[in-house]
Scaffold this motif. Structure first.
Motif, mmCIF file in Angstrom:
data_model
loop_
_atom_site.group_PDB
_atom_site.id
_atom_site.type_symbol
_atom_site.label_atom_id
_atom_site.label_comp_id
_atom_site.label_asym_id
_atom_site.label_seq_id
_atom_site.Cartn_x
_atom_site.Cartn_y
_atom_site.Cartn_z
ATOM 1 N N ILE A 84 7.009 -7.856 -17.786
ATOM 2 C CA ILE A 84 8.498 -7.577 -17.058
ATOM 3 C C ILE A 84 8.608 -6.226 -16.958
ATOM 4 O O ILE A 84 8.799 -5.457 -18.029
ATOM 5 N N PRO A 85 8.746 -5.538 -15.905
ATOM 6 C CA PRO A 85 9.145 -4.156 -15.813
ATOM 7 C C PRO A 85 10.668 -4.085 -16.048
ATOM 8 O O PRO A 85 11.272 -4.791 -15.578
ATOM 9 N N CYS A 86 10.984 -2.941 -16.735
ATOM 10 C CA CYS A 86 12.290 -2.705 -17.236
ATOM 11 C C CYS A 86 12.720 -1.201 -16.919
ATOM 12 O O CYS A 86 12.484 -0.292 -17.294
ATOM 13 N N LEU A 87 14.180 -1.005 -16.447
ATOM 14 C CA LEU A 87 14.796 0.064 -16.525
ATOM 15 C C LEU A 87 16.229 -0.018 -16.452
ATOM 16 O O LEU A 87 16.863 -0.767 -15.757
ATOM 17 N N ASN A 88 16.840 -0.019 -17.903
ATOM 18 C CA ASN A 88 17.928 -0.277 -18.202
ATOM 19 C C ASN A 88 18.637 -1.455 -17.828
ATOM 20 O O ASN A 88 19.614 -1.723 -17.260
ATOM 21 N N GLU A 89 17.930 -2.534 -18.387
ATOM 22 C CA GLU A 89 18.307 -4.047 -18.368
ATOM 23 C C GLU A 89 18.865 -4.528 -19.731
ATOM 24 O O GLU A 89 18.370 -5.762 -20.016
ATOM 25 N N GLU A 90 19.752 -3.816 -20.295
ATOM 26 C CA GLU A 90 20.068 -4.288 -21.662
ATOM 27 C C GLU A 90 20.959 -5.625 -21.728
ATOM 28 O O GLU A 90 20.893 -6.653 -22.548
ATOM 29 N N LYS A 91 21.425 -5.852 -20.461
ATOM 30 C CA LYS A 91 22.371 -7.103 -20.304
ATOM 31 C C LYS A 91 21.616 -8.315 -20.200
ATOM 32 O O LYS A 91 22.114 -9.503 -20.094
ATOM 33 N N GLY A 103 11.478 4.094 -18.836
ATOM 34 C CA GLY A 103 12.448 5.230 -19.246
ATOM 35 C C GLY A 103 13.767 4.707 -19.390
ATOM 36 O O GLY A 103 14.678 5.534 -19.173
ATOM 37 N N SER A 104 14.025 3.626 -19.803
ATOM 38 C CA SER A 104 15.461 2.986 -20.149
ATOM 39 C C SER A 104 16.225 4.212 -21.004
ATOM 40 O O SER A 104 15.742 4.633 -22.081
ATOM 41 N N SER A 105 17.387 4.445 -20.733
ATOM 42 C CA SER A 105 18.277 4.953 -21.763
ATOM 43 C C SER A 105 19.389 4.297 -22.352
ATOM 44 O O SER A 105 20.193 4.860 -23.118
ATOM 45 N N ASN A 140 19.725 0.352 -24.333
ATOM 46 C CA ASN A 140 19.231 -0.444 -25.663
ATOM 47 C C ASN A 140 18.239 -1.374 -25.208
ATOM 48 O O ASN A 140 17.722 -2.333 -26.018
ATOM 49 N N SER A 141 17.652 -1.449 -23.979
ATOM 50 C CA SER A 141 16.592 -2.229 -23.616
ATOM 51 C C SER A 141 15.429 -2.400 -24.636
ATOM 52 O O SER A 141 14.915 -3.499 -24.761
ATOM 53 N N VAL A 142 15.005 -1.490 -24.831
ATOM 54 C CA VAL A 142 13.647 -1.306 -25.628
ATOM 55 C C VAL A 142 13.870 -1.912 -27.029
ATOM 56 O O VAL A 142 13.043 -2.820 -27.342
ATOM 57 N N GLN A 143 15.001 -1.692 -27.751
ATOM 58 C CA GLN A 143 15.214 -2.392 -29.087
ATOM 59 C C GLN A 143 15.374 -3.699 -28.736
ATOM 60 O O GLN A 143 14.902 -4.440 -29.960
ATOM 61 N N ILE A 144 16.141 -4.191 -27.945
ATOM 62 C CA ILE A 144 16.430 -5.445 -27.555
ATOM 63 C C ILE A 144 15.167 -6.248 -27.302
ATOM 64 O O ILE A 144 15.057 -7.260 -27.916
ATOM 65 N N ALA A 145 14.279 -5.645 -26.657
ATOM 66 C CA ALA A 145 13.041 -6.326 -26.205
ATOM 67 C C ALA A 145 12.218 -6.524 -27.495
ATOM 68 O O ALA A 145 11.645 -7.533 -27.769
ATOM 69 N N LEU A 146 12.196 -5.543 -28.195
ATOM 70 C CA LEU A 146 11.354 -5.640 -29.769
ATOM 71 C C LEU A 146 12.008 -6.608 -30.444
ATOM 72 O O LEU A 146 11.277 -7.355 -31.130
ATOM 73 N N ASP A 147 13.421 -6.634 -30.609
ATOM 74 C CA ASP A 147 13.996 -7.765 -31.596
ATOM 75 C C ASP A 147 13.500 -9.194 -31.123
ATOM 76 O O ASP A 147 13.608 -10.082 -31.773
ATOM 77 N N GLU A 148 13.458 -9.421 -29.586
ATOM 78 C CA GLU A 148 13.047 -10.647 -29.119
ATOM 79 C C GLU A 148 11.771 -11.145 -29.359
ATOM 80 O O GLU A 148 11.212 -11.977 -28.901
ATOM 81 N N GLY A 149 10.906 -10.261 -29.615
ATOM 82 C CA GLY A 149 9.453 -10.385 -29.915
ATOM 83 C C GLY A 149 8.281 -9.975 -28.907
ATOM 84 O O GLY A 149 7.220 -10.414 -28.866
ATOM 85 N N ALA A 150 9.039 -9.179 -27.870
ATOM 86 C CA ALA A 150 8.180 -8.683 -26.945
ATOM 87 C C ALA A 150 7.402 -7.540 -27.378
ATOM 88 O O ALA A 150 7.852 -6.876 -28.178
#
Length: 243
Positions: free
Chosen positions: A10-17, A45-47, A49-59
């Motif tokens: 899943i490519p991601c750029l500022n998709e915390e929602k 290059g998300s600025s 909380n996308s990265v932390q949320i992804a890690l919390d969800e097990g990705a």
């Protein structure tokens, strides 16, 4: 590369929602496929909380410095452990629970399985009117005529392919045209391409699309005519790999 293992990228750029929603759906899709697997969030290059949320969800998060939709996907796919790869956007519009449909096609011998949203169902207001009635159908028709493949929704970003086929494609596009290059090159390399119905929904959160209609449409046309030159002159397999 693990046999009978699926990687959903899943490519991601500022998709915390929306990223948590997508990851949850992706894990359900892996379960539906009855295979082991992983979810990779390829962060461009998300600025937020996308990265932390992804890690919390097990990705598993792969950070890609080079900007662009294609760049993010290339970075994530290169890190994927699976022999089967599913790719799809982080905006919650694609249904990752349909992963088993794509895996089934790959198991039956397809190299690339593309989703078709026109066959599966497009929620009202999920796709801009001009994209739905003119842009996507028109460019899909042109591509079918130029390259002789039967894909009715070339812009569907939810698709599956084998890692082996991906390596053969040697994809170069760094922008939104990455997905189109994948289909065109697969056709030129005589890989087996099939379609499965899938859906398109409105995003669960208001957002500004990364797609630029006219810029990315022109990039697609440029790609079409570049590769149609190869097809017309029947250039070699090795030349296809070089570009």
């Amino acid at each position: 590369m693990n046999k009978d293992f699926v990687s959903i990228v899943i490519p991601c750029l500022n998709e915390e929602k929306t990223i948590a929603y997508c990851i949850k759906k992706a894990f359900i899709g892996i379960k539906n496929s009855q295979l082991d697997g992983e979810v990779i969030v390829s962060d461009n290059g998300s600025s937020d909380n996308s990265v932390q949320i992804a890690l919390d969800e097990g990705a598993r998060v792969v950070k890609v410095q080079k900007k662009g939709y294609g760049s993010a996907l290339i970075g994530g796919i290169e890190e994927a452990k699976g022999s089967f790869i599913i790719m799809g956007d982080a905006d919650s519009t694609y249904n990752f629970e349909h992963a088993d449909r794509f895996i089934e096609g790959l198991k039956k011998g397809s190299d690339l399985v593309v989703g078709n949203r026109f066959r599966g169902g497009i929620e009202k207001n999920a796709m801009p009117f001009l994209h739905r009635t003119i842009g996507n159908p028109g460019l899909s028709y042109l591509a079918k005529k130029l390259f002789n493949f039967d894909v009715g929704d070339i812009y569907c970003g939810l698709r599956g392919f084998t890692k082996k086929a991906y390596i053969k494609m040697n994809l170069k596009a760094t922008g939104m045209e990455f997905a189109t290059e994948m289909i065109v090159k697969s056709s030129l390399l005589k890989l087996k391409i099939t379609e499965v119905p899938t859906t398109l929904s409105k995003s669960i959160a208001p957002r500004t699309p990364h797609l630029n209609t006219f810029r990315d449409g022109l990039r697609t046309l440029k790609l079409f005519f570049s590769y149609s030159f190869i097809k017309f002159f029947n250039l070699s397999f090795n030349f296809v790999l070089l570009i």
